[in-house]
Scaffold this motif. Structure first.
Motif: not given
Length: 181
Positions: A79, A81, A94, A96, A117-118, A139
């Protein structure tokens, strides 16, 4: 600054850290194929949306994980951001991620690196933050067939090699990090 203001800021900081810990615990559980640890990350009524792979109750997703992961030789979730919004006992995130997958196929192993992203919803119940809804968003992806990762290069000679499940060297090395809380 008033004591109430300080208390509110400290609570926000504690909530953010607990949610970050939840996010990284999920990654560790996924990478180690530790389904009991994964189960501890979700509330019983949570939803998991992994697209065509699975969309529905999180506990059913976890029950299905052994089948999903059976051909995954390497899983490595990172992970980056983490954007969080918290309102009382409810939060949204959110998150990343970069997720490396090495997967056995009939034609040989392939490597899939996903950038995504989750989209998360969290709830604090009985004082504990857990997922109530988690959705994966891709993405981009970089697929290599055949796989280009190798673990038998002389550069890695003598190194501990990560593995799914309790055969991973972390289970013998750590006393605290592998426990489900």
């Amino acid at each position: 600054m008033t004591q109430n203001s300080i208390d509110a800021r400290l609570q926000d900081l504690l909530d953010r850290e607990e949610i970050r810990q939840l996010i990284t615990t999920y990654c560790n559980a996924a990478d180690r194929h530790d389904n009991e640890k994964m189960r501890s990350c979700y509330h019983e009524d949570a939803i998991d949306d992994h697209g065509a792979m699975f969309c529905g109750p999180a506990m059913a997703f976890i029950d299905h994980l052994p089948e999903i992961q059976k051909d995954m030789e390497i899983l490595h979730h990172n992970v980056t951001t983490i954007n969080l919004a918290i309102e009382g006992d409810y939060a949204e995130g959110e998150v990343y991620l970069l997720a490396m997958h090495r997967v056995r196929t009939p034609e040989g192993s392939i490597d899939v690196l996903v950038g995504g992203r989750y989209f998360d919803k969290y709830a604090r119940r009985n004082g504990v933050w857990k997922f109530t809804h988690r959705a994966i968003v891709a993405d981009w992806a970089n697929v290599h067939s055949p796989a280009f990762t190798t673990l038998d290069h002389p550069f890695l000679a003598g190194a501990k090699i990560g593995k799914p499940g309790p055969q991973d060297p972390s289970y013998d090395f750590f006393r605290l990090l592998t426990r489900v809380s």
